[in-house]
Design a protein around this motif. Structure first.
Motif, PDB file in Angstrom:
ATOM      1  N   VAL A  64       9.299   5.542  -9.981  1.00  0.00           N
ATOM      2  CA  VAL A  64       8.670   7.160 -10.223  1.00  0.00           C
ATOM      3  C   VAL A  64       8.064   7.491  -9.293  1.00  0.00           C
ATOM      4  N   LEU A  65       7.080   6.731  -8.606  1.00  0.00           N
ATOM      5  CA  LEU A  65       6.348   7.221  -7.424  1.00  0.00           C
ATOM      6  C   LEU A  65       7.170   7.558  -6.211  1.00  0.00           C
ATOM      7  N   LYS A  66       8.342   6.873  -6.174  1.00  0.00           N
ATOM      8  CA  LYS A  66       9.286   7.146  -5.023  1.00  0.00           C
ATOM      9  C   LYS A  66       9.717   8.441  -5.259  1.00  0.00           C
ATOM     10  N   LYS A  67      10.243   8.769  -6.355  1.00  0.00           N
ATOM     11  CA  LYS A  67      11.118   9.998  -6.779  1.00  0.00           C
ATOM     12  C   LYS A  67      10.027  11.080  -6.613  1.00  0.00           C
ATOM     13  N   CYS A  68       8.551  11.028  -7.011  1.00  0.00           N
ATOM     14  CA  CYS A  68       7.672  11.874  -6.615  1.00  0.00           C
ATOM     15  C   CYS A  68       7.131  12.246  -5.238  1.00  0.00           C
ATOM     16  N   ASN A  69       7.749  11.466  -4.562  1.00  0.00           N
ATOM     17  CA  ASN A  69       7.591  11.427  -2.886  1.00  0.00           C
ATOM     18  C   ASN A  69       6.033  11.207  -2.770  1.00  0.00           C
ATOM     19  N   LEU A 121       8.443  -7.861  -5.641  1.00  0.00           N
ATOM     20  CA  LEU A 121       9.735  -7.731  -5.361  1.00  0.00           C
ATOM     21  C   LEU A 121      10.350  -6.315  -5.736  1.00  0.00           C
ATOM     22  N   GLY A 122       9.676  -5.940  -6.920  1.00  0.00           N
ATOM     23  CA  GLY A 122      10.341  -4.644  -7.664  1.00  0.00           C
ATOM     24  C   GLY A 122       9.874  -3.567  -6.696  1.00  0.00           C
ATOM     25  N   VAL A 123       8.757  -3.675  -6.304  1.00  0.00           N
ATOM     26  CA  VAL A 123       8.140  -2.459  -5.520  1.00  0.00           C
ATOM     27  C   VAL A 123       8.879  -2.410  -4.217  1.00  0.00           C
ATOM     28  N   LEU A 124       9.352  -3.500  -3.427  1.00  0.00           N
ATOM     29  CA  LEU A 124       9.570  -3.659  -2.246  1.00  0.00           C
ATOM     30  C   LEU A 124      11.194  -2.996  -2.216  1.00  0.00           C
ATOM     31  N   LEU A 125      11.941  -3.115  -3.389  1.00  0.00           N
ATOM     32  CA  LEU A 125      13.203  -2.498  -3.588  1.00  0.00           C
ATOM     33  C   LEU A 125      13.215  -1.025  -3.514  1.00  0.00           C
ATOM     34  N   ASN A 126      12.014  -0.356  -3.838  1.00  0.00           N
ATOM     35  CA  ASN A 126      11.774   0.812  -3.887  1.00  0.00           C
ATOM     36  C   ASN A 126      11.262   1.179  -2.660  1.00  0.00           C
ATOM     37  N   LEU A 127      10.376   0.673  -1.948  1.00  0.00           N
ATOM     38  CA  LEU A 127       9.553   0.865  -0.821  1.00  0.00           C
ATOM     39  C   LEU A 127      10.319   0.983   0.330  1.00  0.00           C
ATOM     40  N   GLY A 128      11.470  -0.143   0.705  1.00  0.00           N
ATOM     41  CA  GLY A 128      12.057  -0.040   1.916  1.00  0.00           C
ATOM     42  C   GLY A 128      11.368  -0.675   2.945  1.00  0.00           C
ATOM     43  N   ALA A 129      12.333  -0.715   3.835  1.00  0.00           N
ATOM     44  CA  ALA A 129      11.650  -1.822   5.085  1.00  0.00           C
ATOM     45  C   ALA A 129      10.741  -0.870   6.197  1.00  0.00           C
ATOM     46  N   ARG A 130      10.109  -1.510   6.865  1.00  0.00           N
ATOM     47  CA  ARG A 130       9.256  -0.823   8.019  1.00  0.00           C
ATOM     48  C   ARG A 130      10.130  -0.296   9.039  1.00  0.00           C
ATOM     49  N   ILE A 131       9.878   1.022   9.805  1.00  0.00           N
ATOM     50  CA  ILE A 131      10.515   1.426  10.778  1.00  0.00           C
ATOM     51  C   ILE A 131      10.383   0.389  11.871  1.00  0.00           C
ATOM     52  N   GLY A 132      11.761   0.257  12.313  1.00  0.00           N
ATOM     53  CA  GLY A 132      12.221  -0.744  13.336  1.00  0.00           C
ATOM     54  C   GLY A 132      12.318  -2.054  12.934  1.00  0.00           C
ATOM     55  N   VAL A 183      11.569 -17.086 -16.694  1.00  0.00           N
ATOM     56  CA  VAL A 183      12.460 -15.926 -16.910  1.00  0.00           C
ATOM     57  C   VAL A 183      11.618 -14.715 -17.621  1.00  0.00           C
ATOM     58  N   VAL A 184      10.965 -15.094 -18.382  1.00  0.00           N
ATOM     59  CA  VAL A 184       9.873 -14.116 -19.317  1.00  0.00           C
ATOM     60  C   VAL A 184       8.771 -13.718 -18.158  1.00  0.00           C
ATOM     61  N   MET A 185       8.332 -14.606 -17.460  1.00  0.00           N
ATOM     62  CA  MET A 185       7.247 -14.256 -16.457  1.00  0.00           C
ATOM     63  C   MET A 185       7.816 -13.261 -15.173  1.00  0.00           C
ATOM     64  N   ALA A 186       9.144 -13.688 -14.888  1.00  0.00           N
ATOM     65  CA  ALA A 186       9.845 -12.846 -13.766  1.00  0.00           C
ATOM     66  C   ALA A 186      10.125 -11.451 -14.105  1.00  0.00           C
ATOM     67  N   LEU A 187      10.620 -11.611 -15.492  1.00  0.00           N
ATOM     68  CA  LEU A 187      10.758 -10.018 -16.029  1.00  0.00           C
ATOM     69  C   LEU A 187       9.473  -9.203 -16.215  1.00  0.00           C
ATOM     70  N   THR A 188       8.648  -9.872 -16.804  1.00  0.00           N
ATOM     71  CA  THR A 188       7.348  -9.056 -16.927  1.00  0.00           C
ATOM     72  C   THR A 188       6.519  -8.699 -15.661  1.00  0.00           C
ATOM     73  N   GLY A 189       6.870  -9.311 -14.594  1.00  0.00           N
ATOM     74  CA  GLY A 189       6.487  -8.692 -13.459  1.00  0.00           C
ATOM     75  C   GLY A 189       7.407  -7.771 -12.654  1.00  0.00           C
ATOM     76  N   PHE A 190       8.709  -8.136 -12.752  1.00  0.00           N
ATOM     77  CA  PHE A 190       9.739  -7.104 -12.125  1.00  0.00           C
ATOM     78  C   PHE A 190       9.881  -5.968 -12.643  1.00  0.00           C
ATOM     79  N   ILE A 191       9.997  -5.792 -13.877  1.00  0.00           N
ATOM     80  CA  ILE A 191      10.239  -4.511 -14.648  1.00  0.00           C
ATOM     81  C   ILE A 191       9.210  -3.492 -14.301  1.00  0.00           C
ATOM     82  N   PRO A 192       8.052  -3.562 -14.546  1.00  0.00           N
ATOM     83  CA  PRO A 192       7.076  -2.467 -14.153  1.00  0.00           C
ATOM     84  C   PRO A 192       6.839  -2.431 -13.008  1.00  0.00           C
ATOM     85  N   GLY A 193       6.968  -3.597 -12.210  1.00  0.00           N
ATOM     86  CA  GLY A 193       6.867  -3.172 -10.535  1.00  0.00           C
ATOM     87  C   GLY A 193       8.064  -2.253 -10.058  1.00  0.00           C
ATOM     88  N   TRP A 194       9.076  -2.712 -10.407  1.00  0.00           N
ATOM     89  CA  TRP A 194      10.470  -1.603 -10.041  1.00  0.00           C
ATOM     90  C   TRP A 194      10.254  -0.226 -10.574  1.00  0.00           C
TER      91      TRP A 194
END
Length: 449
Positions: A392-397, A187-198, A376-387
């Motif tokens: 960072v990868l997004k900002k580095c293009n 989920l964290g990755v998807l927030l930065n990755l964005g949707a597929r074209i179309g 909640v701990v499990m959710a945050l442990t996954g979401f925070i590093p994913g996002w």
């Protein structure tokens, strides 16, 4: 033959039985990855089928050695939180981390845990198909599969983990430790990755159908087969008089797991079918149902497991649709199946098994508050590093392929092969198609690069 000799032979065979059990659990777990391979290739469009398959193959190849060098040590070093304890025996240069005829446990336990880690990477893989850079995906998958999930495992899936000691956390089937962590990471990755074209037109989600839905359905069934190895790897085969126990040391057996895994399968499928009538969501309900009862596999009456799994299966498509309407393009519903159902599973134990006693002096009983906080701990442990890492990868293009490559298809640009050479358009015709739909100011030759 003396009694001591007979006892020694008996103990040796007991140890060998442990090795054999986890050996086959690990082998069966590879079916999960064969399933993810077929599932994601079928769910992709033809122009991205091979890139989705290669991503799954490389997930296994990258996470397994990373788990050997780092992940196994993390599990043994961090049960108390973020401050490591001595775990020298789990370091890759330790004598225990190599073939040893006197050690019949470390290697097979490492193998089973490494395959759990690879599963988390495959969960992420499906969510991000058709637009993520392969290099970015492998970075994220290795961090998740050899770092993030096993840190959560050290906390909540370790006999000395602080979540058990402080919260009475109960999650025998790794619904929170593996599935919730991986789903919220995705989920964290998807927030930065964005949707597929179309995918969206005027803000409304558009259907991007799989190019081969039968392959996707078969792949999901293969994942279910592999899940019996996964569930087997969640139970402890002990020597002596102890018998089977959970990861927390409470008594159980394979019969309990068999009852509730099968009832979870049935309930999840029926719930998803009644909720959606969609073939993809219906078969995904099998996985969602098993995950929904996963945290309490050892505790539930099978009729209750069926009902809980049906509720998870019914809610799962609704969660997927909710996210889709809000601009999150989760291509295979990975968050709904794994993130939501994993979180839900942990909380349900707090509702239906509150008061169950845990093993160990001073360890609290299972409680609703402990399970909710644990989820909640499990959710945050996954979401925070994913996002955070994907940001960072997004900002580095470096997170997403260029738009013209996405339009053309990742296979033509990244993979020196064609999935269906007799029917798929050739490179020349694909190039001509790209030249008519290329981004403004881009030449056809530049598009192919």
């Amino acid at each position: 033959m003396k009694a001591d000799d007979l006892q020694g032979i008996f103990e040796m065979h007991q140890a060998m039985n442990i090795e054999v059990f986890y050996w086959w659990c690990t082998a069966i777990m590879f079916m999960i990855h064969a399933g993810f391979l077929a599932y994601e290739m079928g769910a992709s469009r033809t122009k991205n089928a091979l890139s989705s398959g290669m991503k799954n193959i490389l997930t296994l190849a990258a996470i397994i050695p990373a788990f050997y060098f780092v992940g196994w040590w993390i599990y043994n070093a961090f049960p108390n939180g973020l401050i490591p304890i001595d775990a020298a025996a789990a370091l890759p240069w330790s004598p225990s981390m190599r073939p040893d005829v006197d050690d019949m446990g470390t290697g097979v336990f490492f193998a089973a845990f490494a395959l759990f880690g690879a599963t988390t990477g495959s969960i992420l893989s499906g969510a991000v198909i058709e637009r993520i850079r392969l290099s970015a995906f492998l970075i994220l998958a290795v961090v998740l599969g050899a770092g993030v999930w096993i840190l959560a495992g050290a906390w909540g899936w370790h006999p000395d983990g602080w979540m058990l000691a402080k919260l009475g956390y109960h999650d025998v089937g790794a619904a929170g430790v593996v599935h919730a962590v991986a789903g919220f990471f995705a989920l964290g990755v998807l927030l930065n990755l964005g949707a597929r074209i179309g995918k969206y037109k005027d803000g409304k989600p558009q259907d991007i159908p799989p190019h081969n839905l039968p392959m996707t359905l078969i792949g999901l069934m293969m994942i279910i087969v592999g899940f019996f190895g996964f569930i087997g790897g969640c139970i402890i085969f002990n020597t002596g008089e102890t018998g089977w126990t959970t990861i927390y040391g409470t008594r159980t057996n394979l019969s309990a797991f068999a009852f509730n895994t099968l009832m979870g399968f049935g309930g999840g499928v029926i719930g998803a079918y009644l909720s959606s009538r969609d073939p993809f969501w219906t078969i995904s309900g099998a996985l969602g149902g098993i995950i929904t009862v996963g945290a309490g596999l050892d505790l539930y009456y099978p009729g209750l497991a069926f009902a809980l799994a049906a509720s998870g299966g019914a809610l799962m498509p609704k969660i997927g649709g909710f996210l889709e309407k809000r601009g999150l393009d989760d291509a295979v519903g990975a968050f709904a199946v794994h993130g939501f159902c994993g979180f839900y599973s942990v909380v349900l134990v707090g509702i239906f098994a509150a008061g169950f006693p845990n093993v160990g002096e001073g360890v609290p009983d299972v409680s609703f508050s402990g399970q909710l906080l644990g989820a909640v701990v499990m959710a945050l442990t996954g979401f925070i590093p994913g996002w955070g890492i994907s940001y960072v990868l997004k900002k580095c293009n470096s997170l997403r392929v260029p738009a013209h490559v996405e339009v053309l298809g990742l296979d033509l640009v990244e993979i020196p092969a064609k999935p269906y050479p007799e029917t798929a358009p050739s490179s020349t015709s694909a190039s001509s198609l790209a030249s008519t739909s290329k981004p403004e100011g881009t030449t056809a030759q530049a598009t192919l690069r």
